[in-house]
Design a protein around this motif. Structure first.
Motif, PDB file in Angstrom:
ATOM      1  N   ASN A 159      18.357   6.643  47.271  1.00  0.00           N
ATOM      2  CA  ASN A 159      18.854   7.012  48.596  1.00  0.00           C
ATOM      3  C   ASN A 159      19.479   6.064  49.367  1.00  0.00           C
ATOM      4  OD1 ASN A 159      17.457   9.639  48.590  1.00  0.00           O
ATOM      5  ND2 ASN A 159      15.515   8.817  49.186  1.00  0.00           N
ATOM      6  N   PHE A 160      20.350   6.461  50.164  1.00  0.00           N
ATOM      7  CA  PHE A 160      21.264   5.369  50.882  1.00  0.00           C
ATOM      8  C   PHE A 160      21.049   5.821  52.551  1.00  0.00           C
ATOM      9  CE2 PHE A 160      25.359   3.973  52.655  1.00  0.00           C
ATOM     10  CZ  PHE A 160      25.098   2.690  52.804  1.00  0.00           C
ATOM     11  N   VAL A 161      20.856   4.749  53.221  1.00  0.00           N
ATOM     12  CA  VAL A 161      20.816   5.145  54.769  1.00  0.00           C
ATOM     13  C   VAL A 161      22.265   4.617  55.340  1.00  0.00           C
ATOM     14  CG1 VAL A 161      19.815   4.506  56.784  1.00  0.00           C
ATOM     15  CG2 VAL A 161      18.494   4.649  55.026  1.00  0.00           C
ATOM     16  N   VAL A 162      23.044   5.447  55.834  1.00  0.00           N
ATOM     17  CA  VAL A 162      24.295   5.372  56.390  1.00  0.00           C
ATOM     18  C   VAL A 162      24.265   4.793  57.839  1.00  0.00           C
ATOM     19  CG1 VAL A 162      26.218   6.443  57.355  1.00  0.00           C
ATOM     20  CG2 VAL A 162      25.334   7.198  55.147  1.00  0.00           C
ATOM     21  N   ARG A 163      24.898   3.493  57.937  1.00  0.00           N
ATOM     22  CA  ARG A 163      24.598   2.876  59.390  1.00  0.00           C
ATOM     23  C   ARG A 163      26.159   2.802  59.918  1.00  0.00           C
ATOM     24  NH1 ARG A 163      19.547   1.236  59.280  1.00  0.00           N
ATOM     25  NH2 ARG A 163      18.644   0.866  57.387  1.00  0.00           N
ATOM     26  N   GLU A 164      26.987   3.249  59.313  1.00  0.00           N
ATOM     27  CA  GLU A 164      28.398   3.216  59.943  1.00  0.00           C
ATOM     28  C   GLU A 164      29.046   4.250  59.344  1.00  0.00           C
ATOM     29  OE1 GLU A 164      30.707   0.068  57.230  1.00  0.00           O
ATOM     30  OE2 GLU A 164      29.855  -0.675  58.871  1.00  0.00           O
ATOM     31  N   ASN A 165      30.308   4.602  60.304  1.00  0.00           N
ATOM     32  CA  ASN A 165      31.172   5.883  59.978  1.00  0.00           C
ATOM     33  C   ASN A 165      31.781   5.576  58.697  1.00  0.00           C
ATOM     34  OD1 ASN A 165      30.150   6.871  62.549  1.00  0.00           O
ATOM     35  ND2 ASN A 165      32.327   6.707  63.375  1.00  0.00           N
ATOM     36  N   GLY A 166      32.082   6.671  57.705  1.00  0.00           N
ATOM     37  CA  GLY A 166      32.912   6.700  56.686  1.00  0.00           C
ATOM     38  C   GLY A 166      32.810   7.520  55.664  1.00  0.00           C
ATOM     39  N   LYS A 167      33.423   7.416  54.408  1.00  0.00           N
ATOM     40  CA  LYS A 167      33.439   8.305  53.442  1.00  0.00           C
ATOM     41  C   LYS A 167      32.556   7.673  52.304  1.00  0.00           C
ATOM     42  CE  LYS A 167      37.046  10.380  52.022  1.00  0.00           C
ATOM     43  NZ  LYS A 167      38.444  10.580  51.599  1.00  0.00           N
ATOM     44  N   TYR A 168      31.444   8.388  51.858  1.00  0.00           N
ATOM     45  CA  TYR A 168      30.648   7.531  50.862  1.00  0.00           C
ATOM     46  C   TYR A 168      30.642   8.594  49.532  1.00  0.00           C
ATOM     47  CZ  TYR A 168      29.105   4.905  54.706  1.00  0.00           C
ATOM     48  OH  TYR A 168      28.944   4.087  56.059  1.00  0.00           O
ATOM     49  N   TYR A 169      30.353   7.743  48.383  1.00  0.00           N
ATOM     50  CA  TYR A 169      30.147   8.381  47.044  1.00  0.00           C
ATOM     51  C   TYR A 169      29.165   7.466  46.170  1.00  0.00           C
ATOM     52  CZ  TYR A 169      34.089   5.066  45.596  1.00  0.00           C
ATOM     53  OH  TYR A 169      35.038   3.857  45.487  1.00  0.00           O
ATOM     54  N   ASP A 170      28.930   7.906  45.119  1.00  0.00           N
ATOM     55  CA  ASP A 170      27.705   7.188  44.055  1.00  0.00           C
ATOM     56  C   ASP A 170      28.693   7.049  42.759  1.00  0.00           C
ATOM     57  OD1 ASP A 170      25.766   5.959  43.062  1.00  0.00           O
ATOM     58  OD2 ASP A 170      24.716   8.061  42.795  1.00  0.00           O
ATOM     59  N   ILE A 171      28.186   6.108  42.140  1.00  0.00           N
ATOM     60  CA  ILE A 171      28.684   6.039  40.551  1.00  0.00           C
ATOM     61  C   ILE A 171      27.382   5.504  39.799  1.00  0.00           C
ATOM     62  CG2 ILE A 171      29.972   4.556  38.936  1.00  0.00           C
ATOM     63  CD1 ILE A 171      32.187   4.493  41.014  1.00  0.00           C
ATOM     64  N   VAL A 172      27.146   5.995  38.927  1.00  0.00           N
ATOM     65  CA  VAL A 172      25.800   5.791  37.934  1.00  0.00           C
ATOM     66  C   VAL A 172      26.283   4.857  36.703  1.00  0.00           C
ATOM     67  CG1 VAL A 172      24.004   6.359  36.390  1.00  0.00           C
ATOM     68  CG2 VAL A 172      24.448   7.598  38.766  1.00  0.00           C
ATOM     69  N   THR A 173      25.710   3.707  36.397  1.00  0.00           N
ATOM     70  CA  THR A 173      25.744   2.847  35.327  1.00  0.00           C
ATOM     71  C   THR A 173      24.883   2.628  34.250  1.00  0.00           C
ATOM     72  OG1 THR A 173      27.593   1.640  36.679  1.00  0.00           O
ATOM     73  CG2 THR A 173      26.827   0.851  34.623  1.00  0.00           C
ATOM     74  N   GLN A 174      24.948   2.951  32.739  1.00  0.00           N
ATOM     75  CA  GLN A 174      23.884   3.160  31.944  1.00  0.00           C
ATOM     76  C   GLN A 174      24.628   2.460  30.755  1.00  0.00           C
ATOM     77  OE1 GLN A 174      22.389   6.939  31.406  1.00  0.00           O
ATOM     78  NE2 GLN A 174      21.626   7.292  33.428  1.00  0.00           N
TER      79      GLN A 174
END
Length: 206
Positions: A159-174
């Motif tokens: 989980n990630f808590v957003v604290r400022e306006n913006g565009k968000y995404y995630d990348i997984v590394t294994q």
């Protein structure tokens, strides 16, 4: 007679029977040369990821070789007749060996081999918005969160808590291999008056 050195050798047969004059056959020219030396050690990455492109492999130049023959693991592509090759690993590549040997018109030399481990590319994560300003990844671990400015430091939880306006995404590394980027979620805070107070409310936007 065996030729004693490299080069062009001419042979003909002398035939003589009894007291008859000797006769000579037509001549044959034999081209004697050296096969390429054995290939040296292949240099390059031994652990790669599916989808990794332009990975360089080289060997020292092989004496007497006029061209080089490369073979690659299943799913890997690349083409070269020289002592170096750029290899692309597609999304279905598997672990295997890279082999190379020198060749010329006299034959082929002994091959050199390099074992390459091809690690799987992780599945693309999917993120959703929860509780106004909490982004959630469907991947339990190995997450890294980003916004429009790039990597967000110390943000690797599910989980990630957003604290400022913006565009968000995630990348997984294994195993050193990164997934494709997740879907994007754009989120912003809006000020709303509740009675005498102004309160912030987070909401997605396009």
């Amino acid at each position: 007679e065996i030729p004693s050195s490299v080069g062009l050798w001419k042979y003909r047969v002398n035939v003589q029977s009894g007291t008859c004059p000797s006769l000579y056959s037509n001549s044959v020219t034999i081209d004697v040369g050296e096969k390429p030396d054995s290939a040296g050690t292949i240099s390059g990455d031994t652990i790669v990821c599916q989808g990794q492109d332009s990975t360089l492999y080289t060997i020292p130049k092989i004496s007497h070789a006029t061209s080089y023959h490369w073979t690659l693991p299943n799913g890997a592509t690349g083409k070269s007749s020289t002592y170096s090759i750029f290899v692309n690993y597609d999304s279905y590549s598997t672990s295997g060996n890279i082999n190379v040997y020198g060749q010329n018109k006299y034959g082929t030399g002994t091959a050199s081999s390099l074992a390459v481990q091809v690690n799987q590319k992780p599945p693309t994560p999917v993120i959703i918005l929860q509780n106004e300003n909490i982004l959630h990844s469907n991947e339990l671990s190995n997450n890294q969160w980003y916004n429009q400015d790039g990597i967000i430091n110390d943000s690797t939880n599910q989980n990630f808590v957003v604290r400022e306006n913006g565009k968000y995404y995630d990348i997984v590394t294994q195993n050193g291999c990164a997934s494709d980027s997740s879907n994007n979620i754009s989120i912003r805070s809006e000020e709303r008056r509740v009675g005498k107070e102004c309160r912030s409310r987070w909401s997605p936007y396009h």
